[in-house]
Design a protein around this motif. Structure first.
Motif, PDB file in Angstrom:
ATOM      1  N   GLU A  49       0.839  -1.209   0.000  1.00  0.00           N
ATOM      2  CA  GLU A  49       0.000   0.000   0.000  1.00  0.00           C
ATOM      3  C   GLU A  49       0.871   1.255   0.000  1.00  0.00           C
ATOM      4  O   GLU A  49       0.598   2.218  -0.714  1.00  0.00           O
ATOM      5  N   LYS A  50       1.937   1.213   0.761  1.00  0.00           N
ATOM      6  CA  LYS A  50       2.869   2.346   0.832  1.00  0.00           C
ATOM      7  C   LYS A  50       3.646   2.511  -0.475  1.00  0.00           C
ATOM      8  O   LYS A  50       4.018   3.617  -0.840  1.00  0.00           O
ATOM      9  N   GLU A  51       3.862   1.411  -1.166  1.00  0.00           N
ATOM     10  CA  GLU A  51       4.653   1.426  -2.401  1.00  0.00           C
ATOM     11  C   GLU A  51       3.833   1.812  -3.633  1.00  0.00           C
ATOM     12  O   GLU A  51       4.379   1.930  -4.722  1.00  0.00           O
ATOM     13  N   LYS A  52       2.522   1.951  -3.485  1.00  0.00           N
ATOM     14  CA  LYS A  52       1.637   2.340  -4.599  1.00  0.00           C
ATOM     15  C   LYS A  52       1.775   1.385  -5.785  1.00  0.00           C
ATOM     16  O   LYS A  52       2.314   1.717  -6.834  1.00  0.00           O
ATOM     17  N   LYS A  58      -2.623  -4.614  -7.752  1.00  0.00           N
ATOM     18  CA  LYS A  58      -3.678  -4.426  -6.741  1.00  0.00           C
ATOM     19  C   LYS A  58      -4.787  -5.452  -6.954  1.00  0.00           C
ATOM     20  O   LYS A  58      -5.315  -6.020  -5.991  1.00  0.00           O
TER      21      LYS A  58
END
Length: 130
Positions: A49-52, A58
């Motif tokens: 999630e932090k790494e996009k 996803k």
């Protein structure tokens, strides 16, 4: 620690430890294996999630979440009972095959996005033998 490793503090370190645990708990109960894969998924999802992640990754993470939920829903304690091996062998094998696929998908995402570093793995492996 190298400057490039600073973004990998915290959860990624726990992810590396969970992956190491997967290796050393290969003969554990089916319930333990499912729980460990679910833990690896949860940490991977939080770090990712932090790494996009790109949209396709996803979607894959969502598929993995659903697969883990399905596996958990099909698990029954009898599958870990050695006295019922004749009854549960085929179902156990089916769940283990699903877990194999899930682990591969998770490790592919972890590797593709470098969610853990080589130095973390070396540190965890080294500390295991101290």
């Amino acid at each position: 620690m190298q400057t490039s490793d600073k973004k990998f503090l915290g959860l990624p370190y726990l992810l590396a430890e969970a992956l190491r645990s997967q290796i050393y708990n290969i003969d554990s109960s089916l319930r333990a294996k499912i729980s460990l894969v679910a833990l690896i998924y949860s940490i991977t999802a939080a770090v990712a999630e932090k790494e996009k992640l790109p949209e396709e990754d996803k979607k894959l993470m969502e598929e993995i979440r659903k697969d883990i939920s399905t596996v958990r829903g099909t698990y029954e304690p009898i599958l870990d009972d050695p006295e019922n091996v004749n009854i549960s062998d085929e179902r156990r094998r089916s769940i283990e095959e699903a877990l194999d696929i899930t682990r591969l998908q998770l490790m592919t995402i972890i590797h593709k996005h470098e969610l853990i570093t080589e130095s973390m793995i070396k540190e965890i492996q080294g500390s295991r033998w101290l």
